[in-house]
Design a protein around this motif. Sequence first.
Motif, short mmCIF file in Angstrom:
data_model
loop_
_atom_site.label_atom_id
_atom_site.label_comp_id
_atom_site.label_asym_id
_atom_site.label_seq_id
_atom_site.Cartn_x
_atom_site.Cartn_y
_atom_site.Cartn_z
N GLY A 82 7.75 4.99 4.48
CA GLY A 82 7.23 3.84 3.73
C GLY A 82 8.00 2.55 3.98
N GLY A 83 8.96 2.59 4.88
CA GLY A 83 9.67 1.38 5.27
C GLY A 83 11.06 1.27 4.68
N VAL A 139 2.97 1.41 -3.28
CA VAL A 139 3.17 0.31 -4.23
C VAL A 139 3.50 0.87 -5.62
N GLN A 140 2.81 1.93 -6.01
CA GLN A 140 3.08 2.52 -7.32
C GLN A 140 4.49 3.09 -7.41
N MET A 144 7.84 1.82 -9.70
CA MET A 144 8.62 2.69 -10.58
C MET A 144 10.11 2.61 -10.30
N ILE A 145 10.47 2.64 -9.01
CA ILE A 145 11.89 2.75 -8.68
C ILE A 145 12.59 1.39 -8.64
N ASP A 146 11.84 0.34 -8.32
CA ASP A 146 12.49 -0.98 -8.18
C ASP A 146 11.59 -2.05 -8.80
N PRO A 147 11.40 -2.01 -10.12
CA PRO A 147 10.42 -2.88 -10.78
C PRO A 147 10.76 -4.36 -10.66
N MET A 148 12.02 -4.71 -10.35
CA MET A 148 12.37 -6.12 -10.18
C MET A 148 12.26 -6.56 -8.73
N PRO A 184 5.33 -4.20 -1.77
CA PRO A 184 5.63 -4.97 -2.98
C PRO A 184 5.49 -4.12 -4.25
N HIS A 185 5.96 -4.67 -5.37
CA HIS A 185 5.81 -4.01 -6.67
C HIS A 185 4.62 -4.65 -7.40
N LEU A 186 4.13 -3.94 -8.39
CA LEU A 186 3.09 -4.52 -9.23
C LEU A 186 3.78 -5.19 -10.40
N TRP A 187 3.38 -6.39 -10.66
CA TRP A 187 4.07 -7.16 -11.70
C TRP A 187 3.39 -6.96 -13.03
N SER A 188 4.20 -6.69 -14.04
CA SER A 188 3.60 -6.67 -15.37
C SER A 188 4.43 -7.57 -16.26
N PRO A 189 3.77 -8.45 -17.00
CA PRO A 189 4.49 -9.45 -17.80
C PRO A 189 5.37 -8.79 -18.86
#
Length: 497
Positions: free
Chosen positions: A210-211, A473-474, A478-482, A492-497
């Motif tokens: 996955g890179g 992405v999921q 989970m592992i690196d939300p920032m 990339p990560h999915l951003w949640s406010p």
Amino acid sequence: GATLAHPYGDFLHCLSLRISNSSAISKVFYTQNNPSYSSVLNASIQNTRFSTPTTPKPYAIITPRKTSHVQSTIYCSKNHGFQLRIRSGGHDVEGVSYVSQVPFVILDLVNFRAVKVDTKNEVVWVQSGATTGELYYGIASKTQTLGFPAGICHTIGIGGHLSGGGFGILGRKYGLAADHIIDAKLIDANGRILNRKSMGEDLFWAIRGGGGNTFGVVLAWKIKLVPVPPVVTVFTVNKNLEQNATKIFHRWQYIAHKLPNDLFTAVWIMKVNSSQVGKKTVQAGFRGMFLGGVDELIPLIQHEFPELGLAKENCTQMSWVQSILYFGGLPIQPVEILLNRNALPRSSLKAKTDFVKEPMPETGIEGFMNMFLEEEADFAITMIEAFGGKMDEIQENELPTHIEQASYAGTYINWIRRLYSYMASYVSKSPREAYYNYKDLDLGTNNVNGYTSYEQASVWGLKYFKNNFKRLVQIKTMIDPMNFFRNEQSVPHLWSP
Ligand code: FDA
């Protein structure tokens, strides 16, 4: 130089507080005023396209000697706003392991190079900073009948290579390097040390292809070795345009992916100065590696692919580890060359990849070969590697499968781009797939600053990862939300406010 606005001093202070107990501090981090800074930086810049005076330089290079140094580097970079670029072998084709457009530091794993071979259990613990050459040498110095299916060039770093897949001359028989990883030691963005069990199967799946610079720092990998015979046979048959190269290449496409798994073949296309024809011409070099002896290989090729005209004098028997040097264009002994990180010349390089699903028609091949007669193709090569075999089994269930992978590399970027657009009608479509280990930023990039949406990243992400992109992405979220670990083409990560 350092911009005053950036908390550079704070970063250094943070690191020195955390690494201060180590007597080797002067050998662990290098700032721009350290006399060794340039040599440490340049040591593994493999692509000279990214070592110009205007190439952005890191604020510091950290060459950890202990796991705690890695944790400290992550902690201080995160707290003081530096982007981190992890470097193992420095072969990233777009230089993203040592260049960034925002203030950054390099975590260089040059001191994490141990290779622990356990022939009884047929496994190796290899640290990420080792090269494939150091791994191959380590295996071959203990046994002649085990090998590992990874890339051809022996100066590639294990860290980046295993993170992005890893294809080489054992690929048709055994698949990708990443398929043979059975455990790993990963440091995540919070400095936690994880192994396969503690990271869980999702993350363990993601780090195997996955890179790099996405999920964490992989310090070491446990890999399973594969059987190889003590003697293998390699061959090269060169045919230029005047010797029917186009027709033979055309025919090869119908045969190569169906040959027995023990036989890997590839075609290398390049411009040559031919004394026979007294001018520059284009050469198709048919190259192969057979897991067996020459007396078995010749009748096999004569039966399946008589057009090649393979003769005994084209073939050489050698050990598996020597065949790595042969494909790297190096003398096959002493095999200690495998330990030399500078054995191959460095050049300015741009690369692109394609997957071919159906044979190219002869007219298409003709046009493709003719492009190599252009002046800009003086320093260019296309390597077309036949798939089939194990590579068919491990791909997504989708027909027809790939018959070949083509990688184009050269010094003249515009020429490489034109060749790539010429190939569009002959290769995979929707998406036009690409191989992550030959990173190509033309396909699209993340935003340098700020958030990159799933839609934006999908433009390049689906080309490399197809339907696996979403899952990556999921797992990333989970592992690196920032999104601490990132680069121009990191999942990339999915951003949640
Ligand atoms: P580098 O250190 O530049 O890292 C590459 C990427 O991985 C960067 O994003 C980096 O940050 C990240 N990374 C590195 N170490 C990490 C770690 N420990 N943990 C997490 N992330 C890490 N490929 C192939 O499959 N078969 C082949 O035969 C070849 N041959 C080849 C020849 C030449 C001359 C080049 C330049 C390249 C290849 N490649 C290849 C491609 C190669 O596999 C790819 O560039 C690898 O990512 C290189 O790994 P390095 O560690 O050397 O790169």
